[in-house]
Scaffold this motif. Structure first.
Motif, PDB file in Angstrom:
ATOM      1  N   HIS A 176       0.836  -1.206   0.000  1.00 50.86           N
ATOM      2  CA  HIS A 176       0.000   0.000   0.000  1.00 50.86           C
ATOM      3  C   HIS A 176       0.873   1.258   0.000  1.00 50.86           C
ATOM      4  CE1 HIS A 176      -3.549   2.415   0.615  1.00 50.86           C
ATOM      5  NE2 HIS A 176      -3.094   2.886   1.772  1.00 50.86           N
ATOM      6  N   VAL A 177       1.949   1.232   0.778  1.00 52.37           N
ATOM      7  CA  VAL A 177       2.875   2.368   0.794  1.00 52.37           C
ATOM      8  C   VAL A 177       3.473   2.576  -0.594  1.00 52.37           C
ATOM      9  CG1 VAL A 177       5.078   3.200   1.701  1.00 52.37           C
ATOM     10  CG2 VAL A 177       3.384   2.225   3.257  1.00 52.37           C
ATOM     11  N   ALA A 178       3.839   1.492  -1.252  1.00 57.16           N
ATOM     12  CA  ALA A 178       4.375   1.609  -2.611  1.00 57.16           C
ATOM     13  C   ALA A 178       3.348   2.236  -3.548  1.00 57.16           C
ATOM     14  CB  ALA A 178       4.795   0.231  -3.126  1.00 57.16           C
ATOM     15  N   LEU A 185       1.321  10.676  -3.293  1.00 54.87           N
ATOM     16  CA  LEU A 185       0.640  11.126  -2.087  1.00 54.87           C
ATOM     17  C   LEU A 185       1.587  11.010  -0.901  1.00 54.87           C
ATOM     18  CD1 LEU A 185      -2.816   9.369  -2.613  1.00 54.87           C
ATOM     19  CD2 LEU A 185      -2.349  11.829  -2.827  1.00 54.87           C
ATOM     20  N   ASP A 186       1.906  12.145  -0.286  1.00 51.69           N
ATOM     21  CA  ASP A 186       2.743  12.078   0.899  1.00 51.69           C
ATOM     22  C   ASP A 186       1.897  11.587   2.080  1.00 51.69           C
ATOM     23  OD1 ASP A 186       1.440  14.259   2.206  1.00 51.69           O
ATOM     24  OD2 ASP A 186       2.856  15.717   1.424  1.00 51.69           O
ATOM     25  N   PRO A 187       2.490  11.347   3.252  1.00 55.65           N
ATOM     26  CA  PRO A 187       1.732  10.736   4.346  1.00 55.65           C
ATOM     27  C   PRO A 187       0.442  11.457   4.734  1.00 55.65           C
ATOM     28  CG  PRO A 187       4.058  10.537   4.799  1.00 55.65           C
ATOM     29  CD  PRO A 187       3.941  11.381   3.565  1.00 55.65           C
ATOM     30  N   VAL A 188       0.511  12.776   4.924  1.00 59.06           N
ATOM     31  CA  VAL A 188      -0.705  13.478   5.349  1.00 59.06           C
ATOM     32  C   VAL A 188      -1.682  13.627   4.182  1.00 59.06           C
ATOM     33  CG1 VAL A 188       0.287  15.787   5.012  1.00 59.06           C
ATOM     34  CG2 VAL A 188      -1.604  15.454   6.635  1.00 59.06           C
ATOM     35  N   GLU A 189      -1.188  13.798   2.965  1.00 61.62           N
ATOM     36  CA  GLU A 189      -2.087  13.868   1.806  1.00 61.62           C
ATOM     37  C   GLU A 189      -2.862  12.577   1.630  1.00 61.62           C
ATOM     38  OE1 GLU A 189       0.795  16.861  -0.833  1.00 61.62           O
ATOM     39  OE2 GLU A 189       0.616  14.729  -1.329  1.00 61.62           O
ATOM     40  N   GLN A 249      -4.185  -1.031  -6.971  1.00 61.05           N
ATOM     41  CA  GLN A 249      -2.774  -1.401  -6.993  1.00 61.05           C
ATOM     42  C   GLN A 249      -2.390  -2.141  -5.714  1.00 61.05           C
ATOM     43  OE1 GLN A 249      -0.851  -1.334  -9.439  1.00 61.05           O
ATOM     44  NE2 GLN A 249       1.224  -1.540  -8.654  1.00 61.05           N
ATOM     45  N   THR A 250      -2.912  -1.680  -4.581  1.00 66.95           N
ATOM     46  CA  THR A 250      -2.661  -2.362  -3.316  1.00 66.95           C
ATOM     47  C   THR A 250      -3.153  -3.800  -3.371  1.00 66.95           C
ATOM     48  OG1 THR A 250      -2.836  -0.283  -2.072  1.00 66.95           O
ATOM     49  CG2 THR A 250      -3.144  -2.327  -0.832  1.00 66.95           C
ATOM     50  N   ASP A 251      -4.360  -3.989  -3.892  1.00 72.80           N
ATOM     51  CA  ASP A 251      -4.910  -5.341  -4.001  1.00 72.80           C
ATOM     52  C   ASP A 251      -4.083  -6.209  -4.935  1.00 72.80           C
ATOM     53  OD1 ASP A 251      -6.950  -4.728  -2.265  1.00 72.80           O
ATOM     54  OD2 ASP A 251      -8.460  -4.404  -3.821  1.00 72.80           O
TER      55      ASP A 251
END
Length: 301
Positions: A176-178, A185-189, A249-251
């Motif tokens: 998911h991070v990838a 998207l940065d962390p807060v975005e 993409q995460t899935d």
């Protein structure tokens, strides 16, 4: 209760990997939400929920510095992580937290499910399927999954099931991070746009991840500049499409283990864990209002 938008999105994009995540994730979630875990950490000397959370989740990495934990967990404010790490490793060595979380999960599952259920052939069968999936999960570029996969595997079937899901959920999270990075998207975005899409309440998400109102507002402005949010901070069609792209993409990245075990065994795992998850949720071992926006897959939902 889930919104109509959440349910529609779930129905639209639910894949094999997402279905299995919804089905089995609550077995892992007792690690953080069951009181036994915080009690075990309190006994070691931690203070508060978040210190225990960072200790339990980061312990497989060893005595990791705050910068590494922040990078891998991705959406927590660096200052929030730094309030717990590395001080927590002075409280107890990471190996002690690894042992404590296993003992706490054992106690929690025994309380929530009962000895008869845990010794059943159904739990043993579920553990075998989950183990095979976890062993098939690639860990290249996935630090949290690799750190958990390197730990000694428990023998007891209910703990084997829990450990396998721990590897699988961190494998999914690393992917998911990838996907977030690929989406720019940065962390807060990432938190802002997913909250705007209905995955979680924005204010609760902001507070739980440690971002200030000013930092959140600045992220809203950046996302509006990209036409992902409108002038009022509501998600646009482009923003919704990006959320779907990230989740898809995460899935896709999380599906390798389930392709390895195959549809029949994957669906059998769903069937086997459904009563376990129902009992975990009913017993308070899972936070229904969770920051992941996860609705457990049970006969009720």
């Amino acid at each position: 209760m889930p919104t109509e938008q959440e349910i529609a999105m779930e129905q639209q994009v639910e894949t094999r990997a997402r279905r299995l995540w919804r089905a089995v994730e609550p077995v892992h979630a007792v690690t953080y939400f069951a009181p036994e875990s915080k009690e075990a950490c309190d006994a070691l000397g931690t203070k508060g929920f978040w210190m225990s959370y960072f200790a339990l989740r980061a312990a497989p990495l060893g005595a990791a510095p705050a910068e590494l934990v922040t990078a891998l967990f991705y959406n927590f404010h660096p200052a929030m992580v730094a309030r717990a790490v590395p001080d927590v490793w002075a409280v107890a060595a990471p190996e002690r937290f690894v042992a404590a979380r296993l003992e706490a999960v054992d106690a929690a599952l025994r309380r929530l499910l009962g000895a008869d259920v845990l010794s059943s052939p159904e739990v043993a069968e579920a553990a075998g399927i989950a183990r095979d999936a976890a062993l098939a999960a690639p860990t290249a570029g996935r630090a949290l999954a690799a750190a958990n996969a390197a730990l000694e595997w428990p023998d007891a079937p209910h703990l084997l099931l829990w450990h396998a899901q721990t590897v699988l959920r961190e494998h999914r999270g690393d992917g998911h991070v990838a996907a977030l990075l690929s989406a720019g998207l940065d962390p807060v975005e990432a938190l802002v746009v997913f909250a705007a899409g209905g995955s979680a309440a924005a204010e609760k998400l902001r507070e739980r991840r440690g971002w200030s109102e000013q930092e959140w507002a600045a992220a809203v402005d950046r996302l509006a500049d990209r036409d992902l949010l409108d002038g009022a901070g509501a998600i646009t069609d482009a923003g919704r499409a990006l959320v779907v792209e990230v989740e898809s993409q995460t899935d896709a990245l999380a599906d390798v283990p389930w392709a390895a075990v195959g549809d029949a065994r994957a669906e059998r795992l769903v069937e086997l864990v459904e009563p376990l998850v129902a009992a975990i949720v009913a017993g308070g071992g899972f936070m229904v209002d969770n920051p992941m926006g996860l609705r457990p897959l049970t006969s009720a939902g």
